[in-house]
Motif scaffolding. Structure first.
Motif, PDB file in Angstrom:
ATOM      1  N   GLN A 130      33.885  53.984  34.763  1.00 19.71           N
ATOM      2  CA  GLN A 130      33.886  53.486  36.136  1.00 19.71           C
ATOM      3  C   GLN A 130      32.577  52.758  36.439  1.00 19.71           C
ATOM      4  O   GLN A 130      32.574  51.702  37.085  1.00 19.71           O
ATOM      5  CB  GLN A 130      34.097  54.638  37.109  1.00 19.71           C
ATOM      6  CG  GLN A 130      34.266  54.196  38.552  1.00 19.71           C
ATOM      7  CD  GLN A 130      34.487  55.369  39.479  1.00 19.71           C
ATOM      8  OE1 GLN A 130      34.006  56.464  39.237  1.00 19.71           O
ATOM      9  NE2 GLN A 130      35.216  55.129  40.559  1.00 19.71           N
ATOM     10  N   ARG A 131      31.467  53.321  35.976  1.00 23.01           N
ATOM     11  CA  ARG A 131      30.181  52.663  36.188  1.00 23.01           C
ATOM     12  C   ARG A 131      30.144  51.303  35.484  1.00 23.01           C
ATOM     13  O   ARG A 131      29.667  50.309  36.052  1.00 23.01           O
ATOM     14  CB  ARG A 131      29.049  53.549  35.667  1.00 23.01           C
ATOM     15  CG  ARG A 131      28.799  54.790  36.515  1.00 23.01           C
ATOM     16  CD  ARG A 131      27.801  55.688  35.828  1.00 23.01           C
ATOM     17  NE  ARG A 131      27.564  56.909  36.592  1.00 23.01           N
ATOM     18  CZ  ARG A 131      26.933  57.973  36.107  1.00 23.01           C
ATOM     19  NH1 ARG A 131      26.477  57.949  34.853  1.00 23.01           N
ATOM     20  NH2 ARG A 131      26.756  59.036  36.873  1.00 23.01           N
ATOM     21  N   ASP A 132      30.636  51.291  34.235  1.00 24.58           N
ATOM     22  CA  ASP A 132      30.654  50.024  33.504  1.00 24.58           C
ATOM     23  C   ASP A 132      31.519  48.999  34.225  1.00 24.58           C
ATOM     24  O   ASP A 132      31.161  47.812  34.312  1.00 24.58           O
ATOM     25  CB  ASP A 132      31.186  50.247  32.093  1.00 24.58           C
ATOM     26  CG  ASP A 132      30.228  51.084  31.247  1.00 24.58           C
ATOM     27  OD1 ASP A 132      29.052  51.212  31.634  1.00 24.58           O
ATOM     28  OD2 ASP A 132      30.674  51.626  30.212  1.00 24.58           O
ATOM     29  N   LEU A 133      32.680  49.464  34.753  1.00 24.59           N
ATOM     30  CA  LEU A 133      33.572  48.554  35.458  1.00 24.59           C
ATOM     31  C   LEU A 133      32.911  48.022  36.723  1.00 24.59           C
ATOM     32  O   LEU A 133      33.002  46.821  37.025  1.00 24.59           O
ATOM     33  CB  LEU A 133      34.885  49.263  35.807  1.00 24.59           C
ATOM     34  CG  LEU A 133      35.932  48.428  36.558  1.00 24.59           C
ATOM     35  CD1 LEU A 133      36.325  47.209  35.733  1.00 24.59           C
ATOM     36  CD2 LEU A 133      37.153  49.276  36.891  1.00 24.59           C
ATOM     37  N   LYS A 134      32.237  48.907  37.471  1.00 21.05           N
ATOM     38  CA  LYS A 134      31.532  48.467  38.667  1.00 21.05           C
ATOM     39  C   LYS A 134      30.450  47.453  38.320  1.00 21.05           C
ATOM     40  O   LYS A 134      30.255  46.461  39.026  1.00 21.05           O
ATOM     41  CB  LYS A 134      30.921  49.660  39.401  1.00 21.05           C
ATOM     42  CG  LYS A 134      31.931  50.536  40.122  1.00 21.05           C
ATOM     43  CD  LYS A 134      31.225  51.654  40.864  1.00 21.05           C
ATOM     44  CE  LYS A 134      32.223  52.493  41.658  1.00 21.05           C
ATOM     45  NZ  LYS A 134      31.557  53.594  42.398  1.00 21.05           N
ATOM     46  N   HIS A 135      29.749  47.724  37.194  1.00 16.10           N
ATOM     47  CA  HIS A 135      28.702  46.795  36.776  1.00 16.10           C
ATOM     48  C   HIS A 135      29.298  45.435  36.407  1.00 16.10           C
ATOM     49  O   HIS A 135      28.769  44.381  36.786  1.00 16.10           O
ATOM     50  CB  HIS A 135      27.944  47.377  35.582  1.00 16.10           C
ATOM     51  CG  HIS A 135      26.842  46.501  35.074  1.00 16.10           C
ATOM     52  ND1 HIS A 135      25.701  46.238  35.794  1.00 16.10           N
ATOM     53  CD2 HIS A 135      26.727  45.795  33.903  1.00 16.10           C
ATOM     54  CE1 HIS A 135      24.914  45.427  35.100  1.00 16.10           C
ATOM     55  NE2 HIS A 135      25.516  45.145  33.952  1.00 16.10           N
ATOM     56  N   LEU A 137      32.140  44.254  37.513  1.00 17.22           N
ATOM     57  CA  LEU A 137      32.599  43.630  38.745  1.00 17.22           C
ATOM     58  C   LEU A 137      31.435  43.026  39.521  1.00 17.22           C
ATOM     59  O   LEU A 137      31.551  41.939  40.097  1.00 17.22           O
ATOM     60  CB  LEU A 137      33.342  44.647  39.615  1.00 17.22           C
ATOM     61  CG  LEU A 137      34.728  45.075  39.124  1.00 17.22           C
ATOM     62  CD1 LEU A 137      35.289  46.183  40.009  1.00 17.22           C
ATOM     63  CD2 LEU A 137      35.681  43.885  39.122  1.00 17.22           C
ATOM     64  N   ALA A 138      30.300  43.768  39.554  1.00 18.73           N
ATOM     65  CA  ALA A 138      29.127  43.247  40.259  1.00 18.73           C
ATOM     66  C   ALA A 138      28.636  41.956  39.604  1.00 18.73           C
ATOM     67  O   ALA A 138      28.296  40.980  40.289  1.00 18.73           O
ATOM     68  CB  ALA A 138      28.016  44.294  40.266  1.00 18.73           C
ATOM     69  N   GLU A 139      28.608  41.966  38.249  1.00 15.46           N
ATOM     70  CA  GLU A 139      28.188  40.747  37.557  1.00 15.46           C
ATOM     71  C   GLU A 139      29.174  39.606  37.805  1.00 15.46           C
ATOM     72  O   GLU A 139      28.778  38.456  37.990  1.00 15.46           O
ATOM     73  CB  GLU A 139      28.058  41.018  36.055  1.00 15.46           C
ATOM     74  CG  GLU A 139      26.865  41.900  35.682  1.00 15.46           C
ATOM     75  CD  GLU A 139      26.695  42.013  34.187  1.00 15.46           C
ATOM     76  OE1 GLU A 139      27.680  41.734  33.463  1.00 15.46           O
ATOM     77  OE2 GLU A 139      25.600  42.366  33.737  1.00 15.46           O
ATOM     78  N   THR A 140      30.490  39.978  37.807  1.00 14.01           N
ATOM     79  CA  THR A 140      31.505  38.954  38.075  1.00 14.01           C
ATOM     80  C   THR A 140      31.342  38.393  39.478  1.00 14.01           C
ATOM     81  O   THR A 140      31.388  37.181  39.695  1.00 14.01           O
ATOM     82  CB  THR A 140      32.915  39.548  37.904  1.00 14.01           C
ATOM     83  OG1 THR A 140      33.065  40.022  36.568  1.00 14.01           O
ATOM     84  CG2 THR A 140      33.974  38.488  38.181  1.00 14.01           C
ATOM     85  N   ASN A 141      31.168  39.311  40.460  1.00 16.86           N
ATOM     86  CA  ASN A 141      30.979  38.851  41.841  1.00 16.86           C
ATOM     87  C   ASN A 141      29.734  37.990  41.971  1.00 16.86           C
ATOM     88  O   ASN A 141      29.727  36.984  42.692  1.00 16.86           O
ATOM     89  CB  ASN A 141      30.893  40.054  42.788  1.00 16.86           C
ATOM     90  CG  ASN A 141      32.219  40.775  42.927  1.00 16.86           C
ATOM     91  OD1 ASN A 141      33.273  40.195  42.682  1.00 16.86           O
ATOM     92  ND2 ASN A 141      32.173  42.035  43.300  1.00 16.86           N
ATOM     93  N   SER A 142      28.680  38.417  41.269  1.00 17.34           N
ATOM     94  CA  SER A 142      27.451  37.633  41.308  1.00 17.34           C
ATOM     95  C   SER A 142      27.670  36.252  40.701  1.00 17.34           C
ATOM     96  O   SER A 142      27.206  35.240  41.221  1.00 17.34           O
ATOM     97  CB  SER A 142      26.339  38.366  40.549  1.00 17.34           C
ATOM     98  OG  SER A 142      25.158  37.585  40.498  1.00 17.34           O
ATOM     99  N   GLY A 143      28.454  36.228  39.594  1.00 17.75           N
ATOM    100  CA  GLY A 143      28.765  34.948  38.974  1.00 17.75           C
ATOM    101  C   GLY A 143      29.615  34.076  39.862  1.00 17.75           C
ATOM    102  O   GLY A 143      29.400  32.859  39.960  1.00 17.75           O
ATOM    103  N   VAL A 144      30.607  34.697  40.532  1.00 17.40           N
ATOM    104  CA  VAL A 144      31.463  33.932  41.437  1.00 17.40           C
ATOM    105  C   VAL A 144      30.647  33.384  42.603  1.00 17.40           C
ATOM    106  O   VAL A 144      30.800  32.225  43.011  1.00 17.40           O
ATOM    107  CB  VAL A 144      32.631  34.810  41.947  1.00 17.40           C
ATOM    108  CG1 VAL A 144      33.380  34.106  43.064  1.00 17.40           C
ATOM    109  CG2 VAL A 144      33.575  35.138  40.809  1.00 17.40           C
TER     110      VAL A 144
END
Length: 396
Positions: A130-135, A137-144
């Motif tokens: 879950q932590r890896d997924l959140k990380h 997602l955070a990187e993806t959101n940051s990229g978006v």
């Protein structure tokens, strides 16, 4: 602990190890069966459990003495499937892919402890996932977000580039006023679409070899690039004819005949002005254009005679039937405009009636800024939008 429960758990563990059921699945199965069987054993009720293993698969069936509610089944660590007769069945896949050994099944306490550790390890693994997924997602959101910021920056760059192109296009289509001693010139263009510099309203002005200033104002029928091309064609044709020395009264009709074969769909109203800066003598020829306005230095404002209006380029019988002549005294201003100035409220008569007092009130403004201020006042209410050009010629 009741020995029957101990034997039951040992039997389940042995079946799981034989089928190669992963440690965390075995732990959840044993705990689920324990939670269902323990109350039955305590109450002296029979607990019927069957295990069927084969081809690395394990099926465990439990027939409770009394029905198990759906909410209780759903709350078990490993929820079973329920048959119509109340039988609960678990289906597990064996064959540990990692080749690890079983947890053992001889000592109940040791096996239970090992199963709890397996469940904890599984929970830790899920938490880490879950932590890896959140990380991620955070990187993806940051990229978006970064992509959106970059796109916005590029969009802003494109807007600036378009604006620069539009300014260059306006400079090419709308020449600056010539420097003529004794005559002040000003112009303002207001497009229908503020994002587009093109339209059917164009003008041209230049100094003839004899020193007279020639002004051409064109309003081509239509909008957009086609009307711009038509208007530009008319202004160029009239410039060539004027520089060749053709008389002012003949220019509109001759331009119409010349362009008929080149642009058969072209239709445009035209207003021509010829000013002698030294004497103020001004002659006007109109082909279907709104009447110019004359504002004198002492405050008189009037439209020039209506008989100046003829027919434009591309219309039947084009040309100006007569010229209007007026002498500009020092401080007098001649206003040439397209119909967009006086039709913003859909009534050209009302627009021209409003134009004269406004022109009188603004007559002391410099000729360079007068057209812009006049358009701003006339367009305070816009019910009908159209390209607008206003030209001011003032004898200084």
């Amino acid at each position: 602990m009741h020995p029957d429960l101990t034997r039951l758990r040992r039997r389940l563990r042995a079946a799981c190890d034989e089928a190669g059921v992963p440690a965390d699945d075995r732990a959840r199965l044993v705990l689920a069966v324990t939670l269902l069987a323990e109350p039955a054993f305590a109450a002296g009720e029979p607990v019927d459990v069957e295990t069927t293993a084969g081809d690395r698969r394990l099926a465990v069936s439990l027939r409770p003495a009394r029905p198990v509610r759906p909410d209780r089944r759903a709350g078990l660590p490993l929820p079973p499937n329920a048959a119509e007769d109340g039988t609960l069945t678990w289906h597990l896949t064996g064959g540990r892919p990692d080749g690890s050994a079983g947890l053992g099944a001889d000592d109940d306490e040791e096996a239970t402890r090992a199963e709890m550790l397996a469940l904890i390890a599984r929970a830790d693994a899920l938490t880490q996932d879950q932590r890896d997924l959140k990380h991620e997602l955070a990187e993806t959101n940051s990229g978006v977000l970064a992509m959106y910021v970059e796109l916005e920056q590029r969009d802003e760059q494109l807007r600036h580039a378009h604006a620069a192109i539009f300014r260059e296009l306006e400079d090419a289509l709308r020449p600056p006023p010539p420097a003529v001693p004794g005559l002040e010139l000003g112009v303002h263009y207001s497009p229908t679409d503020q994002d587009s510099p093109t339209g059917g309203d164009l003008y041209d002005w230049f100094v003839l070899p004899g020193g007279q200033v020639h002004v051409t104002l064109v309003d081509a029928v239509g909008h957009g690039v086609t009307s711009t091309r038509h208007a530009l064609t008319v202004t160029h044709a009239i410039r060539i004819l004027a520089l060749e020395g053709h008389p002012l009264p003949d220019l509109i009709a001759r331009a119409s005949r010349t362009l008929a074969a080149i642009e058969p769909e072209l239709m445009a109203t035209v207003l021509l002005a010829r000013v002698d800066p030294a004497t103020g003598r001004t002659r006007l020829a109109s082909g279907g254009h709104p009447e110019p306005a004359l504002v004198t230095a002492d405050g008189d404002a009037r439209l020039l005679p209506a008989d100046v209006v003829g027919r434009g380029v591309g219309f039947p019988d084009p040309g100006s039937p007569s010229l209007v002549e007026v002498d500009l005294a020092p401080g007098d201003t001649l206003l040439l405009y397209t119909d967009g100035l006086v039709e913003s409220r859909k009534n050209i008569d009302e627009g021209q009636a409003r134009l004269l007092p406004l022109a009188r009130a603004l007559r002391t403004r410099p000729a360079g800024v007068l057209p812009r201020e006049l358009v701003s006042r006339m367009h305070d209410v816009v019910q009908y939008a159209d390209d607008t050009v206003v030209i001011a010629l003032r004898r200084s």
